[in-house]
Write a protein that holds these residues in place. Structure first.
Motif, PDB file in Angstrom:
ATOM      1  N   HIS A 143      24.163  19.584 -35.721  1.00  0.00           N
ATOM      2  CA  HIS A 143      24.981  20.753 -36.058  1.00  0.00           C
ATOM      3  C   HIS A 143      24.086  21.978 -36.213  1.00  0.00           C
ATOM      4  O   HIS A 143      22.872  21.855 -36.391  1.00  0.00           O
ATOM      5  CB  HIS A 143      25.741  20.504 -37.370  1.00  0.00           C
ATOM      6  CG  HIS A 143      26.777  19.439 -37.262  1.00  0.00           C
ATOM      7  ND1 HIS A 143      27.909  19.576 -36.505  1.00  0.00           N
ATOM      8  CD2 HIS A 143      26.840  18.198 -37.790  1.00  0.00           C
ATOM      9  CE1 HIS A 143      28.627  18.477 -36.577  1.00  0.00           C
ATOM     10  NE2 HIS A 143      27.994  17.616 -37.345  1.00  0.00           N
ATOM     11  N   GLN A 195      34.100  14.255 -36.874  1.00  0.00           N
ATOM     12  CA  GLN A 195      33.795  13.735 -35.526  1.00  0.00           C
ATOM     13  C   GLN A 195      33.460  12.254 -35.548  1.00  0.00           C
ATOM     14  O   GLN A 195      32.676  11.781 -34.728  1.00  0.00           O
ATOM     15  CB  GLN A 195      32.628  14.500 -34.868  1.00  0.00           C
ATOM     16  CG  GLN A 195      32.854  15.987 -34.790  1.00  0.00           C
ATOM     17  CD  GLN A 195      31.783  16.699 -33.981  1.00  0.00           C
ATOM     18  OE1 GLN A 195      30.713  16.995 -34.480  1.00  0.00           O
ATOM     19  NE2 GLN A 195      32.071  16.984 -32.727  1.00  0.00           N
ATOM     20  N   ASP A 216      36.340  21.329 -33.575  1.00  0.00           N
ATOM     21  CA  ASP A 216      34.885  21.160 -33.540  1.00  0.00           C
ATOM     22  C   ASP A 216      34.239  22.548 -33.563  1.00  0.00           C
ATOM     23  O   ASP A 216      34.415  23.319 -32.624  1.00  0.00           O
ATOM     24  CB  ASP A 216      34.519  20.389 -32.264  1.00  0.00           C
ATOM     25  CG  ASP A 216      33.023  20.224 -32.079  1.00  0.00           C
ATOM     26  OD1 ASP A 216      32.244  20.664 -32.953  1.00  0.00           O
ATOM     27  OD2 ASP A 216      32.638  19.648 -31.038  1.00  0.00           O
ATOM     28  N   GLY A 217      33.506  22.841 -34.624  1.00  0.00           N
ATOM     29  CA  GLY A 217      32.846  24.138 -34.747  1.00  0.00           C
ATOM     30  C   GLY A 217      33.745  25.182 -35.372  1.00  0.00           C
ATOM     31  O   GLY A 217      33.436  25.744 -36.429  1.00  0.00           O
ATOM     32  N   HIS A 258      32.533  21.225 -41.228  1.00  0.00           N
ATOM     33  CA  HIS A 258      32.719  20.747 -39.859  1.00  0.00           C
ATOM     34  C   HIS A 258      33.666  19.554 -39.893  1.00  0.00           C
ATOM     35  O   HIS A 258      33.675  18.797 -40.857  1.00  0.00           O
ATOM     36  CB  HIS A 258      31.362  20.319 -39.270  1.00  0.00           C
ATOM     37  CG  HIS A 258      31.304  20.380 -37.771  1.00  0.00           C
ATOM     38  ND1 HIS A 258      31.899  19.427 -36.981  1.00  0.00           N
ATOM     39  CD2 HIS A 258      30.753  21.277 -36.932  1.00  0.00           C
ATOM     40  CE1 HIS A 258      31.698  19.747 -35.706  1.00  0.00           C
ATOM     41  NE2 HIS A 258      31.003  20.860 -35.640  1.00  0.00           N
ATOM     42  N   GLU A 270      26.501  26.135 -29.001  1.00  0.00           N
ATOM     43  CA  GLU A 270      25.895  25.004 -29.693  1.00  0.00           C
ATOM     44  C   GLU A 270      25.854  23.783 -28.785  1.00  0.00           C
ATOM     45  O   GLU A 270      24.995  22.933 -28.899  1.00  0.00           O
ATOM     46  CB  GLU A 270      26.692  24.667 -30.973  1.00  0.00           C
ATOM     47  CG  GLU A 270      26.043  23.680 -31.909  1.00  0.00           C
ATOM     48  CD  GLU A 270      26.645  22.286 -31.825  1.00  0.00           C
ATOM     49  OE1 GLU A 270      26.330  21.458 -32.665  1.00  0.00           O
ATOM     50  OE2 GLU A 270      27.412  22.013 -30.882  1.00  0.00           O
ATOM     51  N   GLU A 271      26.809  23.696 -27.872  1.00  0.00           N
ATOM     52  CA  GLU A 271      27.046  22.451 -27.145  1.00  0.00           C
ATOM     53  C   GLU A 271      26.200  22.262 -25.887  1.00  0.00           C
ATOM     54  O   GLU A 271      26.160  21.167 -25.323  1.00  0.00           O
ATOM     55  CB  GLU A 271      28.533  22.334 -26.773  1.00  0.00           C
ATOM     56  CG  GLU A 271      29.499  22.387 -27.968  1.00  0.00           C
ATOM     57  CD  GLU A 271      29.596  21.057 -28.714  1.00  0.00           C
ATOM     58  OE1 GLU A 271      28.783  20.157 -28.426  1.00  0.00           O
ATOM     59  OE2 GLU A 271      30.468  20.928 -29.589  1.00  0.00           O
ATOM     60  N   HIS A 329      30.072  26.937 -34.645  1.00  0.00           N
ATOM     61  CA  HIS A 329      30.112  27.458 -33.274  1.00  0.00           C
ATOM     62  C   HIS A 329      31.536  27.574 -32.726  1.00  0.00           C
ATOM     63  O   HIS A 329      32.421  26.822 -33.126  1.00  0.00           O
ATOM     64  CB  HIS A 329      29.292  26.552 -32.364  1.00  0.00           C
ATOM     65  CG  HIS A 329      29.782  25.128 -32.340  1.00  0.00           C
ATOM     66  ND1 HIS A 329      30.602  24.648 -31.357  1.00  0.00           N
ATOM     67  CD2 HIS A 329      29.596  24.090 -33.204  1.00  0.00           C
ATOM     68  CE1 HIS A 329      30.881  23.374 -31.596  1.00  0.00           C
ATOM     69  NE2 HIS A 329      30.281  23.013 -32.718  1.00  0.00           N
TER      70      HIS A 329
HETATM   71 ZN    ZN Z   1      30.353  21.040 -33.509  1.00  0.00          ZN
END
Ligand code: ZN
Length: 591
Positions: free
Chosen positions: A536, A372, A270-271, A369, A304-305, A259
């Protein structure tokens, strides 16, 4: 003169040690001991061997190494007694060119840091891209880490030393992570677009269909065209899709992507990493005019978030026919419906059902990815193969006791709702830890209308529980809920629990996980497997086709959903190499 791995592997022990001289500051023993692991299959292999030597050398040796380093812009720099390597690094970071104020500031930080930890502050000043932090970034990192816990800070110093060594090693061997730099630079450019209110503060926030979001889509579109994708288009929900055709028409496609929206004040990787890594691979294929027996479809998912609207995984959900029409009437904080936002962005709402994919036309889905989390960072391993995306459940709960006078109610006669939740929180911590890879969190805990002098009569709280398999998650949930009932009975309070979310675990398809494992091993990176604690896009595709993910180590102890989120261009290069390896495996299997 640059070295080759072959020279290092075939040299006598003394010669080989000489070749690696100067990597660890005044500490040649680390590289020397690592030579026991020869022959090295890659620089990644050598780097990890050296990390292992230090990890097992004991605390005194580790402290000795840290203390062998000069202070940043310290006395050794002023008196010009730094090693050649350190002089180069500190000069590149501009530390030899400080204003008197900057110099004074750094001296004060050096003194405070040394007083607190009794070792010098270590930062790989050439940074994650190798081009160097600026002085302000260095001072910011210094101030932030001054507040760290000593054990954490010790580990952080060692990690920075390994990064310093990685760059020195690249210099010795004439290696540039060119594709890693490319992926890095794309992400840096994309991060220039941020929503109003955040952009002004230098923060990154890109939520669904804002101007910044649409600017990101445009930039990704242009980047895909530059890479040589055959088709690039934006679909009905705002996903940017790039297709690189197979050698023969009618061939199946490998789907991949991640994403491009972000959380508020989030990180740059992130993404986005999962979009740009496969783009770098396609760019290389195109440069070599190479076609594979299958096509590659890279999807930059629009959402996505779940930040602007309460509809998470909207982008990947739409591809599996899981776009709920009622979402269109959801309103954002300004009262703008999703339908209006989509129309404003020029998206055709009526076409949403048409973007559902036919799984028969795809080989499967892979996603890379950033991890995290802190795990890969702690074990000094740059890539991790995901075994499963954890299944999760969430509850909103309340415990109802009796509010009473905090001064006059004896301890054995209280019905304290908050203490009951506290007891549950400590139980959950132990119970989840017992599994090893389950997690359980009470992230919200409130005493509504509470007062300083009143025993809590009510306490509202949330439960979030996750595990790599549904069975493991369900056992965890059953134990926690039984404990909740037990605590409430013993304390004479009562409770309510409302299930608000339940998502099945998405175990990696074994044959796809095995492809990632072979790719990682082929790079000389130790094989490390871990479950994904976070959700995810691959979870959605999992419902219709086989999937498997690859994680990339994050810097700064793997912090994410935070501007400190980072990874190095060296790790990104390894990720591109692993992805390319998977493409090659598939080509061989299909030809
Ligand atoms: Zn992500």
């Amino acid at each position: 003169m640059t070295l080759t791995l072959e020279q290092l592997n075939s040299a006598s022990r003394d010669e080989a040690a000489q070749m690696l001289d100067g990597l660890y500051e005044h500490s040649p023993w680390i590289a020397e001991q690592a030579l026991n692991e020869r022959p090295f299959t890659s620089l990644a292999h050598l780097k990890h061997a050296m990390c292992e030597v230090l990890a097992h050398a004991g605390r005194d040796a580790q402290l000795g190494l840290i203390r062998a380093h000069p202070e940043l812009a310290g006395k050794a720099m002023v008196s010009k007694t730094l090693t050649a390597e350190s002089t180069n690094e500190q000069t590149k970071a501009g530390l030899t060119d400080c204003t008197p104020e900057e110099f004074a500031k750094i001296q004060k930080l050096n003194a405070d840091y040394n007083a607190k930890f009794s070792w010098p502050f270590i930062l790989a000043v050439r940074g994650p891209r190798g081009v160097g932090y600026n002085k302000q970034q260095i001072i910011d990192a210094f101030e932030r880490r001054l507040h760290g816990h000593p054990e954490f800070e010790l580990a952080e110093c060692l990690r920075n030393i390994h990064r310093i060594v990685e760059i020195r090693l690249n210099d010795k061997f004439g290696v540039e992570p060119t594709l890693g730099h490319q992926v890095w630079d794309w992400q840096e450019k994309l991060a220039q677009h941020s929503d109003p209110g955040y952009a002004e503060q230098g923060q990154l926030t890109v939520t669904y269909l804002t101007d910044a979001h649409r600017a990101c889509a445009q930039r990704i579109t242009q980047n895909m065209r530059d890479c040589g994708f055959d088709e690039v288009y934006t679909d009905a929900v705002g996903n940017v899709v790039g297709r690189y055709h197979p050698a023969n028409a009618g061939g199946k496609y490998l789907m991949t992507g991640s994403h491009y929206d972000t959380v508020r004040n989030g990180g740059k990787y992130d993404g986005r990493l999962g979009i740009f890594v496969p783009m770098a691979c396609v760019s290389e294929l195109h440069k070599q005019a190479k076609r594979l027996p299958f096509g590659i479809e890279v999807v930059a998912f629009a959402e996505e978030e779940g930040q602007r609207y309460k509809a998470t995984f909207l982008g990947s959900g739409a591809l599996i026919g899981d776009f709920k029409p009622e979402w269109l009437d959801q309103q954002d904080a300004d009262g703008i419906t999703m339908r209006a936002a989509m129309q404003h962005a020029g998206l055709c709402v009526d076409d949403i059902p048409k973007i559902q994919r036919d799984p028969a036309q795809y080989l499967g889905f892979v996603e890379v990815h950033i991890e995290q989390g802190p795990v890969l960072n702690e074990v000094n391993i740059p890539l991790g193969v995901v075994t499963s995306i954890n299944g999760s459940v969430r509850y909103l709960c309340e415990i109802i006791g009796t509010a009473s006078h905090a001064g006059t109610t004896p301890m054995d006669r209280r019905r304290d709702a908050a203490c009951a939740v506290a007891e549950l929180a400590l139980y959950m911590e132990q119970r989840a830890a017992k599994d090893g890879d389950s997690v359980a969190t009470i992230g919200q805990l409130n005493v509504p209308g509470g007062s300083i002098n009143v025993v809590p009569g009510r306490c509202t709280f949330s439960l979030d529980m996750r595990a790599p398999t549904d069975a493991q998650r369900d056992a965890l949930v059953a134990d926690v809920m039984a404990q909740l009932t037990h605590i409430c009975e013993r304390r004479s309070v009562r409770h309510t629990a409302e299930l608000t979310m339940s998502a099945a675990a998405a175990p990696s398809a074994p044959e796809w996980q095995a492809r990632w494992e072979r790719a990682v091993s082929a790079l000389g990176v130790p094989l490390f497997k871990l479950p994904s604690g976070a959700g995810h896009d691959a979870m959605k595709l999992h419902e219709v086709m086989p999937q498997a993910m690859l994680f990339v180590r994050g810097e700064n102890a793997g912090i994410s959903h935070n501007p400190l989120e980072s990874t190095t261009s060296d790790d990104m290069q390894l990720c591109v190499d692993a992805f390319t390896h998977v493409l090659n495996q598939l080509s061989q299997e299909l030809s």
